[in-house]
Design a protein around this motif. Structure first.
Motif, PDB file in Angstrom:
ATOM      1  N   SER A 243     -65.134  31.788  38.237  1.00 49.17           N
ATOM      2  CA  SER A 243     -66.121  31.236  40.115  1.00 49.17           C
ATOM      3  C   SER A 243     -66.525  32.700  40.746  1.00 49.17           C
ATOM      4  CB  SER A 243     -64.489  30.270  40.275  1.00 49.17           C
ATOM      5  OG  SER A 243     -64.736  29.394  40.042  1.00 49.17           O
ATOM      6  N   MET A 244     -65.605  33.243  40.769  1.00 45.46           N
ATOM      7  CA  MET A 244     -66.081  34.698  41.609  1.00 45.46           C
ATOM      8  C   MET A 244     -67.390  35.459  40.915  1.00 45.46           C
ATOM      9  SD  MET A 244     -63.184  36.718  42.226  1.00 45.46           S
ATOM     10  CE  MET A 244     -64.255  38.721  42.598  1.00 45.46           C
ATOM     11  N   THR A 245     -67.650  35.217  39.785  1.00 48.96           N
ATOM     12  CA  THR A 245     -68.874  35.720  39.299  1.00 48.96           C
ATOM     13  C   THR A 245     -70.172  34.749  38.950  1.00 48.96           C
ATOM     14  OG1 THR A 245     -68.107  34.963  37.032  1.00 48.96           O
ATOM     15  CG2 THR A 245     -68.205  37.425  37.373  1.00 48.96           C
ATOM     16  N   SER A 246     -69.642  33.832  39.302  1.00 48.79           N
ATOM     17  CA  SER A 246     -70.596  32.561  39.286  1.00 48.79           C
ATOM     18  C   SER A 246     -70.971  31.972  40.471  1.00 48.79           C
ATOM     19  CB  SER A 246     -69.563  31.386  38.546  1.00 48.79           C
ATOM     20  OG  SER A 246     -69.459  31.005  37.208  1.00 48.79           O
ATOM     21  N   LEU A 247     -70.603  31.934  41.119  1.00 52.85           N
ATOM     22  CA  LEU A 247     -70.994  32.103  42.694  1.00 52.85           C
ATOM     23  C   LEU A 247     -71.963  33.924  42.888  1.00 52.85           C
ATOM     24  CD1 LEU A 247     -67.890  31.163  45.159  1.00 52.85           C
ATOM     25  CD2 LEU A 247     -70.175  29.676  43.996  1.00 52.85           C
ATOM     26  N   ILE A 248     -71.616  34.502  42.868  1.00 50.12           N
ATOM     27  CA  ILE A 248     -72.620  35.797  43.084  1.00 50.12           C
ATOM     28  C   ILE A 248     -73.830  36.341  41.728  1.00 50.12           C
ATOM     29  CG2 ILE A 248     -72.733  38.438  42.199  1.00 50.12           C
ATOM     30  CD1 ILE A 248     -69.693  38.612  42.251  1.00 50.12           C
ATOM     31  N   LEU A 249     -73.822  34.940  40.783  1.00 52.62           N
ATOM     32  CA  LEU A 249     -75.367  34.667  40.422  1.00 52.62           C
ATOM     33  C   LEU A 249     -76.217  33.996  40.856  1.00 52.62           C
ATOM     34  CD1 LEU A 249     -73.528  34.934  36.592  1.00 52.62           C
ATOM     35  CD2 LEU A 249     -75.403  36.769  37.621  1.00 52.62           C
ATOM     36  N   THR A 250     -75.766  32.712  41.565  1.00 52.08           N
ATOM     37  CA  THR A 250     -75.972  31.784  42.458  1.00 52.08           C
ATOM     38  C   THR A 250     -76.550  32.546  43.826  1.00 52.08           C
ATOM     39  OG1 THR A 250     -75.426  30.427  41.399  1.00 52.08           O
ATOM     40  CG2 THR A 250     -76.178  29.761  43.397  1.00 52.08           C
ATOM     41  N   ARG A 251     -78.171  32.950  43.887  1.00 51.72           N
ATOM     42  CA  ARG A 251     -78.292  32.929  45.159  1.00 51.72           C
ATOM     43  C   ARG A 251     -78.713  32.402  46.349  1.00 51.72           C
ATOM     44  NH1 ARG A 251     -78.158  38.345  44.919  1.00 51.72           N
ATOM     45  NH2 ARG A 251     -78.959  39.122  42.584  1.00 51.72           N
ATOM     46  N   SER A 252     -79.040  31.102  46.162  1.00 50.13           N
ATOM     47  CA  SER A 252     -79.690  30.083  46.348  1.00 50.13           C
ATOM     48  C   SER A 252     -78.265  29.743  47.907  1.00 50.13           C
ATOM     49  CB  SER A 252     -80.313  29.024  46.221  1.00 50.13           C
ATOM     50  OG  SER A 252     -79.947  27.814  47.205  1.00 50.13           O
ATOM     51  N   PRO A 253     -78.149  29.227  49.196  1.00 49.94           N
ATOM     52  CA  PRO A 253     -77.463  29.347  49.824  1.00 49.94           C
ATOM     53  C   PRO A 253     -76.855  27.482  48.881  1.00 49.94           C
ATOM     54  CG  PRO A 253     -78.070  30.056  51.204  1.00 49.94           C
ATOM     55  CD  PRO A 253     -79.098  30.349  49.930  1.00 49.94           C
ATOM     56  N   LEU A 254     -77.922  26.642  49.020  1.00 56.86           N
ATOM     57  CA  LEU A 254     -78.205  25.579  48.982  1.00 56.86           C
ATOM     58  C   LEU A 254     -76.974  25.445  47.489  1.00 56.86           C
ATOM     59  CD1 LEU A 254     -78.035  22.417  49.246  1.00 56.86           C
ATOM     60  CD2 LEU A 254     -80.347  22.469  48.238  1.00 56.86           C
ATOM     61  N   ARG A 255     -77.562  25.934  45.901  1.00 56.95           N
ATOM     62  CA  ARG A 255     -76.702  25.321  44.922  1.00 56.95           C
ATOM     63  C   ARG A 255     -75.392  26.264  44.799  1.00 56.95           C
ATOM     64  NH1 ARG A 255     -82.134  27.402  41.654  1.00 56.95           N
ATOM     65  NH2 ARG A 255     -83.186  25.787  42.053  1.00 56.95           N
ATOM     66  N   ARG A 256     -75.337  27.437  45.692  1.00 59.76           N
ATOM     67  CA  ARG A 256     -74.240  28.280  46.081  1.00 59.76           C
ATOM     68  C   ARG A 256     -72.536  26.599  46.477  1.00 59.76           C
ATOM     69  NH1 ARG A 256     -72.918  33.599  46.095  1.00 59.76           N
ATOM     70  NH2 ARG A 256     -71.395  33.663  47.964  1.00 59.76           N
ATOM     71  N   GLY A 257     -73.736  26.456  47.299  1.00 57.53           N
ATOM     72  CA  GLY A 257     -72.646  24.986  48.079  1.00 57.53           C
ATOM     73  C   GLY A 257     -72.144  23.703  46.892  1.00 57.53           C
ATOM     74  N   ARG A 258     -73.014  23.178  46.309  1.00 59.44           N
ATOM     75  CA  ARG A 258     -73.440  22.826  45.285  1.00 59.44           C
ATOM     76  C   ARG A 258     -72.345  23.073  44.122  1.00 59.44           C
ATOM     77  NH1 ARG A 258     -79.411  20.450  44.452  1.00 59.44           N
ATOM     78  NH2 ARG A 258     -79.171  19.462  46.567  1.00 59.44           N
ATOM     79  N   LEU A 259     -72.292  24.493  43.778  1.00 56.84           N
ATOM     80  CA  LEU A 259     -71.625  25.686  42.612  1.00 56.84           C
ATOM     81  C   LEU A 259     -69.613  25.140  43.042  1.00 56.84           C
ATOM     82  CD1 LEU A 259     -71.840  27.069  40.209  1.00 56.84           C
ATOM     83  CD2 LEU A 259     -71.947  28.870  41.105  1.00 56.84           C
ATOM     84  N   ARG A 260     -69.878  25.568  44.077  1.00 57.02           N
ATOM     85  CA  ARG A 260     -68.769  25.357  44.705  1.00 57.02           C
ATOM     86  C   ARG A 260     -68.246  24.437  44.234  1.00 57.02           C
ATOM     87  NH1 ARG A 260     -67.342  29.776  48.165  1.00 57.02           N
ATOM     88  NH2 ARG A 260     -69.299  29.607  49.013  1.00 57.02           N
ATOM     89  N   ALA A 261     -68.437  23.042  44.925  1.00 57.45           N
ATOM     90  CA  ALA A 261     -67.839  21.851  45.060  1.00 57.45           C
ATOM     91  C   ALA A 261     -68.161  21.797  43.134  1.00 57.45           C
ATOM     92  CB  ALA A 261     -69.033  20.613  44.891  1.00 57.45           C
ATOM     93  N   ARG A 262     -68.479  22.536  42.111  1.00 51.92           N
ATOM     94  CA  ARG A 262     -68.131  21.855  41.116  1.00 51.92           C
ATOM     95  C   ARG A 262     -67.191  23.189  40.295  1.00 51.92           C
ATOM     96  NH1 ARG A 262     -74.245  22.493  40.680  1.00 51.92           N
ATOM     97  NH2 ARG A 262     -73.765  24.179  39.684  1.00 51.92           N
TER      98      ARG A 262
END
Length: 318
Positions: A243-262
């Motif tokens: 999860s940590m590395t997935s979030l680091i690799l995602t720079r867009s705040p919007l996409r990070r929010g969606r990724l966090r939910a997934r």
């Protein structure tokens, strides 16, 4: 090879690595680099003594016409704590090299390990080649640990492309690494996951990582790691790091929010599935189901906690 206060392993693994370097002498010139992450330089004297013995043996072989030329054994001390800092020191110490292979100090390479990794990388033109790790135990594991397959790792056919790899059996094309300015994230030094992030970045930048089934290394598992607590914490750490590395690799705040939910949803599904399996194992008295249920719960919990910013310090030094 990175090391940290494991004096008993060095006399075993260093000569083996020199043999590996000599085995590819007709294809590449190789040296063995030991990066000591102990500020007290506790490995220096041991490495120097072993290096002197190896050099004397190589000189004798060369004089007899049976050697493979000079194989250097080099030592470097990285005082900054953390596995990421030590790996970055290895990168810096390899500025004049074309390739860099990582192996841990508690691992033992198989007979043709380096040759097979090198062959796979050159044949495929990949950015990295990775091999399997099998475990050898200091004592017989608890039946619960064995049933849960906590030390069973993936095995794939040679040439299979993977999207993530550990650095305990990894050969890197340093031209690709330099071209993209890649380095291990020192912010993850105490947490782990630096290798997950690094190798996922290789793929994200258009590189490829290929599997070499023949390049096997054996991980020597000490008694202190053969506890239920340790293996469950490792499963938690694995999910947390993903999860940590997935979030680091995602720079867009919007996409990070969606990724966090997934990531949260995926983690919760694992927790629920693990709980069902644990319950079934309890009712049916199945050690396998109980152990695998706990492992799945731990990984899911790690994913959820990582999605919300918690970082488990797997390599914390007290």
């Amino acid at each position: 090879m990175l090391t940290f206060r494991r004096p008993d392993d060095l006399p075993v693994v260093l000569p083996a690595l020199v043999d590996q370097a000599r085995s590819v002498a007709g294809t590449a010139r190789a040296r063995v680099l030991v990066v000591d992450n102990d500020p007290a330089r506790s490995a220096e004297a041991t490495v120097a003594g072993i290096a002197a013995d190896i050099a004397a043996g190589i000189a004798a072989d060369t004089a007899a016409g049976t050697g493979y030329g000079d194989i250097e054994v080099a030592y470097a001390c990285e005082r900054a704590p953390g596995i990421a800092a030590a790996r970055n020191r290895a990168l810096r110490e390899s500025e004049d090299s074309d390739l860099l292979v990582f192996i841990d100090d508690d691992e033992r390479p198989s007979a043709h390990w380096l040759r097979e990794l090198l062959r796979t990388l050159l044949d495929t033109g990949a950015s990295a080649a990775v091999g399997p790790v099998v475990s050898e135990f200091a004592v017989e594991p608890d039946p619960w640990i064995a049933a849960g397959e906590f030390f069973v790792r993936r095995r794939l056919p040679t040439g299979t492309t993977v999207d993530v790899a550990a650095t305990n059996n990894l050969l890197l094309d340093l031209a690709f690494v330099r071209r993209h300015g890649l380095a291990f994230d020192t912010g993850l030094g105490a947490f782990g996951g630096e290798d997950t992030l690094f190798t996922r970045q290789i793929v994200a930048l258009g590189g490829s990582i290929v599997w070499c089934a023949e390049a096997v290394v054996t991980d020597v598992v000490p008694v202190k790691r053969l506890t239920r607590r340790w293996v469950v914490q490792r499963a938690f750490s694995s999910g947390n790091g993903w999860s940590m590395t997935s979030l680091i690799l995602t720079r867009s705040p919007l996409r990070r929010g969606r990724l966090r939910a997934r990531l949260t949803a995926s983690g919760l599904v694992r927790i629920a599935g693990g709980a069902v399996r644990l319950s079934r194992g309890t009712v049916l008295r199945s050690t396998r189901d109980r152990a695998k249920g706990v492992r799945t719960i731990a990984r899911g919990a790690g994913m959820v906690s990582g999605a919300f910013g918690y970082a488990y310090q797997e390599y914390r030094r007290d």
